[in-house]
Design a protein around this motif. Sequence first.
Motif, mmCIF file in Angstrom:
data_model
loop_
_atom_site.group_PDB
_atom_site.id
_atom_site.type_symbol
_atom_site.label_atom_id
_atom_site.label_comp_id
_atom_site.label_asym_id
_atom_site.label_seq_id
_atom_site.Cartn_x
_atom_site.Cartn_y
_atom_site.Cartn_z
ATOM 1 N N SER A 150 -30.416 -11.487 27.330
ATOM 2 C CA SER A 150 -30.828 -12.133 26.086
ATOM 3 C C SER A 150 -32.316 -11.918 25.832
ATOM 4 C CB SER A 150 -30.510 -13.636 26.124
ATOM 5 O OG SER A 150 -31.207 -14.279 27.184
ATOM 6 N N ASP A 151 -33.114 -11.933 26.920
ATOM 7 C CA ASP A 151 -34.538 -11.636 26.787
ATOM 8 C C ASP A 151 -34.747 -10.203 26.310
ATOM 9 O OD1 ASP A 151 -35.493 -14.145 27.600
ATOM 10 O OD2 ASP A 151 -35.382 -13.599 29.711
ATOM 11 N N ALA A 152 -34.014 -9.290 26.921
ATOM 12 C CA ALA A 152 -34.130 -7.882 26.550
ATOM 13 C C ALA A 152 -33.762 -7.671 25.095
ATOM 14 C CB ALA A 152 -33.236 -7.031 27.455
ATOM 15 N N LEU A 153 -32.665 -8.317 24.667
ATOM 16 C CA LEU A 153 -32.224 -8.165 23.287
ATOM 17 C C LEU A 153 -33.236 -8.756 22.312
ATOM 18 C CD1 LEU A 153 -30.050 -7.288 21.311
ATOM 19 C CD2 LEU A 153 -28.939 -9.513 21.633
ATOM 20 N N LEU A 154 -33.754 -9.937 22.644
ATOM 21 C CA LEU A 154 -34.719 -10.589 21.763
ATOM 22 C C LEU A 154 -35.981 -9.747 21.607
ATOM 23 C CD1 LEU A 154 -35.736 -12.989 20.111
ATOM 24 C CD2 LEU A 154 -36.484 -14.052 22.248
ATOM 25 N N LEU A 155 -36.541 -9.281 22.721
ATOM 26 C CA LEU A 155 -37.741 -8.458 22.664
ATOM 27 C C LEU A 155 -37.485 -7.165 21.892
ATOM 28 C CD1 LEU A 155 -39.169 -8.746 26.294
ATOM 29 C CD2 LEU A 155 -40.030 -9.845 24.236
#
Length: 211
Positions: A150-155
């Motif tokens: 989710s962090d990867a997608l958000l960034l």
Amino acid sequence: MSSMAQIVAFGGVVLLGAMSPGPDFAVVVRRSAVSGRGHGMAAAAGIAVGVFAWVVAATTGIAALLAASALAFTVVKVVGAAYLLYLGVKALRSALRGGGELRLDVPDPGGRGSWAAFAEGLLTNALNPKAALFFVALVPQFVGSRASWSDALLLSVIALAGTVAWFLVVANIVGTLRRVFARPAVRRTVDGLTGAALIGLGVKLAATSRP
């Protein structure tokens, strides 16, 4: 990475990186000036997808492996430099052949429409190992060592949005002025300057060493 301040800060740094003069900027300007804002916007979209992929790679550790591997870094560097040199030579050849009557329907240089412009933008960004180094240095400042998907997608979405927003502005500004850029002398100048810039950037990339 959950606070709005972090999100804004990350987006701001990515935007500043996109605004820095480089091969991405040269490609969007030339595509917009020579083939129209549609092709410029397609190139902008390709660059943004490349940035999206680099952020995912940096967040998941793939880009760090590239930066750490001398062989992988060299391969990407050589291929990327060769591609920039190819684009630069193509632009210079177009400048030498330029001229003729004033037209606003200048054919796409590659003859393959917006998909060619998209691919040009994507490859220009994806084959630039400096992008990997940039995001390998940047991403850990905003996520921990065990970033979630989710962090990867958000960034990645933030980076994509900021990059595409900036280059769409560039494409539309240049596209709006296309009546000026359609003049043979101006078109030759644009092709000549961007061609020289791309060749210079290709040579500079070829001389880049891992930190």
